[in-house]
Design a protein around this motif. Structure first.
Motif, PDB file in Angstrom:
ATOM      1  N   ALA A  90     -39.230  24.174  17.713  1.00 18.44           N
ATOM      2  CA  ALA A  90     -39.792  23.608  16.479  1.00 18.44           C
ATOM      3  C   ALA A  90     -38.807  22.684  15.764  1.00 18.44           C
ATOM      4  O   ALA A  90     -39.218  21.822  14.984  1.00 18.44           O
ATOM      5  N   GLN A  91     -37.519  22.871  16.021  1.00 13.96           N
ATOM      6  CA  GLN A  91     -36.494  22.068  15.355  1.00 13.96           C
ATOM      7  C   GLN A  91     -35.534  21.479  16.391  1.00 13.96           C
ATOM      8  O   GLN A  91     -34.362  21.848  16.443  1.00 13.96           O
ATOM      9  N   PRO A  92     -36.002  20.588  17.248  1.00 19.57           N
ATOM     10  CA  PRO A  92     -35.149  20.054  18.317  1.00 19.57           C
ATOM     11  C   PRO A  92     -33.895  19.379  17.760  1.00 19.57           C
ATOM     12  O   PRO A  92     -33.961  18.615  16.800  1.00 19.57           O
ATOM     13  N   GLY A  93     -32.757  19.729  18.366  1.00 23.41           N
ATOM     14  CA  GLY A  93     -31.484  19.119  17.981  1.00 23.41           C
ATOM     15  C   GLY A  93     -30.871  19.667  16.713  1.00 23.41           C
ATOM     16  O   GLY A  93     -29.795  19.224  16.304  1.00 23.41           O
ATOM     17  N   ARG A  94     -31.519  20.636  16.050  1.00 28.74           N
ATOM     18  CA  ARG A  94     -31.023  21.157  14.771  1.00 28.74           C
ATOM     19  C   ARG A  94     -30.123  22.391  14.943  1.00 28.74           C
ATOM     20  O   ARG A  94     -29.199  22.605  14.162  1.00 28.74           O
ATOM     21  N   LEU A  95     -30.422  23.223  15.943  1.00 31.97           N
ATOM     22  CA  LEU A  95     -29.650  24.443  16.131  1.00 31.97           C
ATOM     23  C   LEU A  95     -28.489  24.205  17.102  1.00 31.97           C
ATOM     24  O   LEU A  95     -28.574  23.350  17.996  1.00 31.97           O
ATOM     25  N   SER A  96     -27.421  24.978  16.907  1.00 34.67           N
ATOM     26  CA  SER A  96     -26.257  24.862  17.784  1.00 34.67           C
ATOM     27  C   SER A  96     -25.886  26.234  18.340  1.00 34.67           C
ATOM     28  O   SER A  96     -26.146  27.265  17.717  1.00 34.67           O
TER      29      SER A  96
END
Length: 324
Positions: free
Chosen positions: A148-154
């Protein structure tokens, strides 16, 4: 004159051969066991637990020699080049012995043929933990948030090309090439600190690292990458139970330089089995979800390493991991 003639005749007949000396039993002196990481880490702690009962079984002292650097490749390379007499061994980890060389542009040695493998000593599955503030309680929920949040989580790893990093890459690929940012660290210590602070959202690492924080409620283990659930956290499902066919582990194993004589490998393997069967080892490893291996042989150890190399090589290629 007659005596000299008799001696010459006897020599000509080969009757005056040099005295025969019995070959000294192996080992006849102390064993040097290299750990390819600095003192105080998980591999070093396990090695020092193992050294004393292993030495008792051999009837010789076992000296632990820390040779850290280059992700374990310095110590591994030193043993790879050592004299193959059974007196120099390495208490090996998958990062230093398997994934490390596979990630190098020019591998310093082959993980399988670069050593004479002696024994698998202990195995622990990897686990995935999240910061509780992320608000997820399962692997499926984590995957849903990432999608749902591509590229936001690490996510963090204890180093590029190690089993924890590659396990997360394997999950990322099998979950549909998830768009998530990798943050590599120099070891599990700084990784854990940033996971606790929320700087990174999740991480895959060994139970040794994650379990204490999970028990205190500071981190939340949501998935075990093992064949079955871990006894220390029986409520946590495996990745397979969550719909992802991922089984990865960390195994410490004992190896010698290539070309070490088979009879010496068998002697060392027998001593390793005896050491890993002692109650002191079982007690020490139980709380960190490390399962002692008490029946390994050189043949089984070699097959195990070959299987691990076959698992990781395509992941490394697919993730385009290459270190100079």
């Amino acid at each position: 004159m007659k005596k000299r003639q008799i001696l010459r005749a006897a020599a000509g007949l080969g009757l005056l051969a040099a005295p025969a000396y019995a070959q000294a039993p192996f080992p006849s002196s102390s064993i040097r066991m290299v750990v390819a990481f600095p003192p105080g880490g998980n591999t070093d702690i396990f090695a020092r637990l193992f050294a004393e009962p292993f030495g008792r079984a051999l009837g010789q002292s076992v000296v632990v020699d820390n040779r850290g650097g280059a992700g374990g490749l310095i110590g591994s390379g030193e043993v790879h080049r050592a004299r193959p007499d059974g007196y120099t061994l390495i208490f090996q980890s998958p990062t230093a012995g398997i994934t490390g060389p596979l990630t190098r542009r020019v591998p310093p040695f082959d993980p399988v043929t670069g050593f004479s493998h002696i024994s698998i000593l202990g195995i622990t599955p990897l686990a995935l933990a999240v910061n509780p503030r992320l608000g997820v309680n399962s692997l499926a929920e984590l995957i849903a948030i990432i999608r749902a949040q591509p590229g936001r989580l690490s996510y963090g790893s204890s180093g590029i090309g190690g089993a924890p990093h590659l396990s997360t890459e394997l999950l990322r690929m099998r979950a549909g090439n998830l768009d998530v940012v990798h943050v590599p660290y120099r070891g599990s210590g700084p990784l854990t600190q940033d996971l606790l602070s929320g700087t990174i959202s999740f991480a895959v690492d060994a139970f040794t690292t994650l379990l204490p924080q999970h028990r205190e409620g500071k981190l939340r283990i949501i998935s075990v990458f093992g064949e079955q659930r871990a006894a220390v956290v029986p409520e946590v499902p495996t990745a397979r139970e969550s719909g992802f066919d991922i089984v990865t582990r960390i195994a410490n194993y004992l190896a010698a330089p290539p070309g070490t004589p088979p009879d010496r490998l068998e002697r060392l393997a027998a001593a390793a089995r005896a050491a890993m069967s002692t109650p002191e080892i079982a007690r020490a490893l139980e709380d960190i979800a490390f399962v002692p291996v008490t029946d390994s042989t050189p043949e089984r150890a070699t097959r195990f390493i070959a299987e691990e190399a076959a698992l990781w090589a395509p992941v490394i290629r697919a993730a385009n991991i290459e270190i100079e």
